[in-house]
Write an enzyme that holds these catalytic residues in place. Structure first.
Site, PDB file in Angstrom:
ATOM      1  N   ARG A 114     -14.886 -22.847  79.918  1.00 56.71           N
ATOM      2  CA  ARG A 114     -13.562 -22.288  79.664  1.00 56.71           C
ATOM      3  C   ARG A 114     -12.586 -22.699  80.745  1.00 56.71           C
ATOM      4  O   ARG A 114     -12.891 -23.424  81.664  1.00 56.71           O
ATOM      5  CB  ARG A 114     -13.627 -20.753  79.540  1.00 56.71           C
TER       6      ARG A 114
ATOM      7  N   ARG B 211     -11.211 -27.503  83.532  1.00 61.53           N
ATOM      8  CA  ARG B 211     -12.378 -28.097  82.863  1.00 61.53           C
ATOM      9  C   ARG B 211     -12.718 -29.473  83.416  1.00 61.53           C
ATOM     10  O   ARG B 211     -13.877 -29.785  83.652  1.00 61.53           O
ATOM     11  CB  ARG B 211     -12.119 -28.208  81.356  1.00 61.53           C
TER      12      ARG B 211
ATOM     13  N   ARG C  52     -16.374 -24.722  66.335  1.00 62.95           N
ATOM     14  CA  ARG C  52     -16.204 -25.819  65.374  1.00 62.95           C
ATOM     15  C   ARG C  52     -16.804 -27.119  65.914  1.00 62.95           C
ATOM     16  O   ARG C  52     -17.567 -27.806  65.231  1.00 62.95           O
ATOM     17  CB  ARG C  52     -14.700 -25.994  65.111  1.00 62.95           C
ATOM     18  N   ARG C  53     -16.473 -27.437  67.163  1.00 63.21           N
ATOM     19  CA  ARG C  53     -17.016 -28.675  67.742  1.00 63.21           C
ATOM     20  C   ARG C  53     -18.519 -28.558  67.929  1.00 63.21           C
ATOM     21  O   ARG C  53     -19.272 -29.472  67.597  1.00 63.21           O
ATOM     22  CB  ARG C  53     -16.347 -28.957  69.094  1.00 63.21           C
TER      23      ARG C  53
ATOM     24  N   CYS D 227     -10.305 -18.527  64.858  1.00 60.97           N
ATOM     25  CA  CYS D 227     -10.926 -19.130  66.028  1.00 60.97           C
ATOM     26  C   CYS D 227     -12.408 -18.784  66.146  1.00 60.97           C
ATOM     27  O   CYS D 227     -13.149 -19.446  66.834  1.00 60.97           O
ATOM     28  CB  CYS D 227     -10.221 -18.537  67.220  1.00 60.97           C
TER      29      CYS D 227
ATOM     30  N   LYS E  33      -2.141 -25.334  66.490  1.00 66.24           N
ATOM     31  CA  LYS E  33      -3.486 -24.821  66.200  1.00 66.24           C
ATOM     32  C   LYS E  33      -3.747 -23.461  66.852  1.00 66.24           C
ATOM     33  O   LYS E  33      -4.685 -22.787  66.472  1.00 66.24           O
ATOM     34  CB  LYS E  33      -4.563 -25.858  66.533  1.00 66.24           C
ATOM     35  N   ASP E  34      -2.912 -23.068  67.808  1.00 71.32           N
ATOM     36  CA  ASP E  34      -3.068 -21.748  68.419  1.00 71.32           C
ATOM     37  C   ASP E  34      -2.319 -20.651  67.669  1.00 71.32           C
ATOM     38  O   ASP E  34      -2.403 -19.478  68.037  1.00 71.32           O
ATOM     39  CB  ASP E  34      -2.604 -21.785  69.874  1.00 71.32           C
TER      40      ASP E  34
END
Ligand code: DPM
Length: 358
Positions: free
Chosen positions: A165, A171, A147-148, A259, A96-97
């Site tokens: 971040r 996190r 997105r989330r 992104c 996904k990156d």
């Protein structure tokens, strides 16, 4: 004989060299790279691998939201430079990156079997046992994924969302040791790989939160013309994952997403049918478009060497997976994106892009 002692471009050509594997330095990246190297070692017991860890621009900029620091290539550029200079022979990434268009000269030579693609919620210890819907009103949820945030704002309007971040370790620490956040949202796959599955309080279903393109799958990036390395890593391709991720990446590419815009998907391959739901959202989730399409994918055709060898589908080279199936998957993603665009997705995304850049 003349051939003796000469390096021939076959399997044995790699035998006496050390294969260097590039990775980012974060703990998650290291764990992911170790697992890919272990799988490669199992398939190629005669080869020797060495891991080379590098920090990337993306790892150094920790104070800015991911969606604001621009393109995803911040995490991949240094590693691609090392590939180009032949300091490494392959690089392991979270799929996904990786952007849907890779720079010329590079390709994704393997997409490993996908783990859970879903998002997961980790709660502050004082909220253990709760779910997003049972948290007190105005509880603050940490995520820097547009997105989330867009989907969850829509689903849980009583909650508040704030950027968080840093790598996974940072996190979790910010969540547990401060009172700023009641919960954070992360990919289930990353949490599992880190051994933190027990911290997952809730898995978000596709009705609550569609996942990101390629989420949960690991990818191996290589030099597009390095046939020996391409052949060597191709054993890791998982057919189902490849087809789903081609459809997802084609969808994203055709929407010109990235992104910095809220684009989300879910896919399923069952009985030779590939199903895909895709959606776009405004930043606050108030506006959205969501559609589902399907296509049949034929797995029975012959493979083998041929003119298809060099073909890439959204950056992926998979000559051991039936080409007609790959084409059908790519077409599905493009058509689903086309359907959403015809219904106004372009406008939703351009507004989101402008607001995010502001
Ligand atoms: C991308 C996003 C995030 C990562 C955006 C998104 C999450 C950013 C954030 C493109 N890359 O998902 O909407 O939460 O601030 C990333 C993670 C993994 C790969 C971590 C995560 C691990 C899972 C995997 C960061 N990239 O999403 O929790 O291998 O898919």
């Amino acid at each position: 004989m003349a051939m003796e002692g000469q390096q021939r471009p076959d399997k044995n050509g790699l035998k006496n060299q050390i294969i260097r594997v590039g990775t980012r330095k974060s703990q998650l990246a290291r764990i992911q790279t170790d697992s890919v190297v272990q799988m490669l070692q199992e398939h190629h017991s005669h080869l020797r691998f060495e891991i080379v860890a590098m920090s990337t621009t993306g790892d150094k900029i920790l104070d800015t939201a991911l969606s604001k620091i621009g393109e995803k290539s911040l995490f991949t550029k240094e590693l691609e430079n090392a590939l180009q200079r032949k300091e490494v022979d392959l690089v392991v990434h979270s799929l996904k990156d990786l952007p849907t268009s890779l720079p010329p000269g590079f390709t994704i030579g393997a997409v490993c079997k996908r783990e859970s693609p879903y998002d997961a919620v980790v709660f502050h210890p004082r909220h253990a046992g709760k779910t997003l819907s049972s948290l007190p009103e105005k509880s603050v949820i940490g995520t820097s994924s547009l997105r989330r945030a867009a989907q969850l704002k829509r689903m849980f309007p009583q909650l508040e969302f704030r950027d968080i971040r840093g790598n996974l370790n940072t996190r979790l620490k910010k969540l547990d040791e401060k009172e700023d956040f009641s919960a954070i949202v992360l990919a289930a796959a990353g949490l599992r790989r880190m051994g933190w599955e027990s911290r997952i309080g809730q898995i978000l279903s596709p009705t609550e939160c569609l996942y990101a393109v390629g989420q949960g799958a690991l990818a191996v990036e290589v030099r597009a013309r390095d046939q020996e390395i391409l052949d060597m890593v191709s054993v890791l391709h998982d057919g189902e994952t490849v087809l789903r991720c081609i459809a997802e990446r084609a969808f994203m590419k055709h929407l010109e997403g990235g992104c910095s815009v809220p684009v989300a998907v879910t896919t399923l391959l069952k009985d030779f049918q590939l199903y895909m739901t895709g959606a776009v959202y405004s930043l606050d989730g108030s506006d959205s478009l969501r559609e589902t399409m399907q296509t049949s994918v034929n797995f029975s055709q012959e493979n083998g060497d041929g003119p298809n060898d060099d073909i890439q589908h959204v950056g992926i080279t998979a000559k051991n997976i039936p080409h007609l199936a790959q084409e059908a998957a790519e077409k599905l993603g493009i058509e689903l994106a086309g359907l959403l665009l015809s219904r106004g997705a372009g406008h939703i995304l351009s507004v989101a892009r402008q607001l995010n850049d502001a």
